[in-house]
Design a protein around this motif. Structure first.
Motif, mmCIF file in Angstrom:
data_model
loop_
_atom_site.group_PDB
_atom_site.id
_atom_site.type_symbol
_atom_site.label_atom_id
_atom_site.label_comp_id
_atom_site.label_asym_id
_atom_site.label_seq_id
_atom_site.Cartn_x
_atom_site.Cartn_y
_atom_site.Cartn_z
ATOM 1 N N ARG A 84 42.020 56.569 36.500
ATOM 2 C CA ARG A 84 41.048 57.266 35.722
ATOM 3 C C ARG A 84 40.393 56.374 34.427
ATOM 4 N N HIS A 85 41.267 55.491 34.227
ATOM 5 C CA HIS A 85 40.792 54.538 33.210
ATOM 6 C C HIS A 85 39.504 53.610 33.471
ATOM 7 N N LEU A 86 39.527 53.240 34.789
ATOM 8 C CA LEU A 86 38.158 52.574 35.362
ATOM 9 C C LEU A 86 37.273 53.344 35.315
ATOM 10 N N LEU A 108 35.258 47.795 37.545
ATOM 11 C CA LEU A 108 36.216 46.871 38.274
ATOM 12 C C LEU A 108 37.208 45.872 37.446
ATOM 13 N N HIS A 109 36.984 46.027 36.070
ATOM 14 C CA HIS A 109 37.542 45.162 35.322
ATOM 15 C C HIS A 109 39.000 45.311 35.452
ATOM 16 N N ASP A 110 39.868 46.283 35.744
ATOM 17 C CA ASP A 110 41.154 46.409 35.746
ATOM 18 C C ASP A 110 41.752 46.596 37.045
ATOM 19 N N ILE A 111 40.918 46.330 38.107
ATOM 20 C CA ILE A 111 41.243 46.708 39.445
ATOM 21 C C ILE A 111 42.718 45.779 39.888
ATOM 22 N N TYR A 199 33.341 49.117 26.226
ATOM 23 C CA TYR A 199 33.448 50.307 26.943
ATOM 24 C C TYR A 199 34.977 50.541 27.705
ATOM 25 N N ASP A 200 35.846 49.625 27.455
ATOM 26 C CA ASP A 200 37.202 49.634 27.851
ATOM 27 C C ASP A 200 37.617 51.040 26.955
ATOM 28 N N THR A 201 38.716 51.627 27.334
ATOM 29 C CA THR A 201 39.209 52.718 26.699
ATOM 30 C C THR A 201 40.703 52.099 26.420
HETATM 31 FE FE LIG Z 1 40.969 48.137 30.765
#
Ligand SMILES: [Fe+2]
Ligand SMILES: [Fe+2]
Length: 251
Positions: A84-86, A108-111, A199-201
């Protein structure tokens, strides 16, 4: 059987090792120092006819296609919170009219911490995707890790309030992170990584429900899906994707 030793049972003979007790050896990076008991020696003693160490598809996990594509990993392997975060991060970038490369970097940042490993997740994630995306996208994924600890008032980015809760109000990032952030700030792609942090939450309980399929066209244009499937293309990172497909393999 000790309550501490993980295993997956099941008799579905469409899975490998069917009819046997499959012991799952915990991965050292997930147990060292965690307070969970070191069960390696005990599990070795449990090996006997009818008991094996897990290798191959785990019946407890959704079975992946033989030629898995990026969104198959989202649907079958990424943890619920990070999924959900991504999707929420990427949707926010999309709604803001950001370049498709930035949207994909957000997606993809936290894949890595969603399906492979948490420690140094930006670096692992960047490596996972590097053969398939433009260098700038992988660079942004790697460098969001360091930049998120450092405010940049000029673009409205502040230190995440949630990090005070997560890590304590006296947390100081290690030297290599400070050096990486300084270097990233001077880089021509700085804003690409910075936008990922924007844009990271940071409140993981407030994510929206977003359909991953809305990103399929952007993925199609900016992520070179190997025809053999991720994990089976012989690339230098194929083993990382296979590890996600088979996270419980003993070796
Ligand atoms: Fe993140
Ligand atoms: Fe991150």
């Amino acid at each position: 059987m000790s309550a501490d030793t993980p295993e997956a049972t099941g008799t579905d003979d469409s899975f490998p090792q069917a009819g046997r007790r499959r012991l799952i050896l915990p991965t050292p990076v997930a147990t060292n120092g965690s307070g969970n008991p070191d069960v390696e020696a005990e599990m070795l003693k449990q090996l006997k006819p009818g008991t094996v160490f897990m290798m191959g598809d785990n019946p407890a996990l959704p079975r992946m296609p033989s030629r898995p594509r990026l969104l198959d990993f989202f649907k079958c392997r990424i943890t619920e919170v990070t999924y959900r975060h991504l999707l929420t991060s990427a949707k926010r970038a999309l709604d803001a009219g950001q370049d498709e490369k930035i949207v994909l970097a957000c997606l993809l940042h936290d894949i890595s911490n969603g399906c492979l490993i948490r420690t140094d997740h930006g670096y692992w994630g960047a490596q996972m995707i590097a053969p398939y995306v433009e260098e700038e996208i992988a660079w942004a994924v790697q460098n969001h890790q360091a930049l998120r600890y450092f405010a940049d008032e000029s673009v409205g980015y502040q230190y995440p309030e949630s990090y005070v809760r997560f890590f304590g109000d006296d947390y100081v990032p290690p030297e290599y992170i400070r050096v990486a952030a300084e270097s990233a700030k001077r880089h021509v792609w700085y804003m690409s990584a910075r936008l990922v942090t924007i844009y990271d939450t940071y409140f993981f309980d407030a994510a929206d429900t977003v359909d991953p399929e809305i990103f399929q066209d952007i993925i199609g244009r900016h992520f070179r899906e190997p025809k053999e499937g991720l994990g089976f293309d012989g690339s230098s990172v194929a083993h990382m994707w296979r590890t996600v497909i088979w996270p419980n393999n003993a070796l």
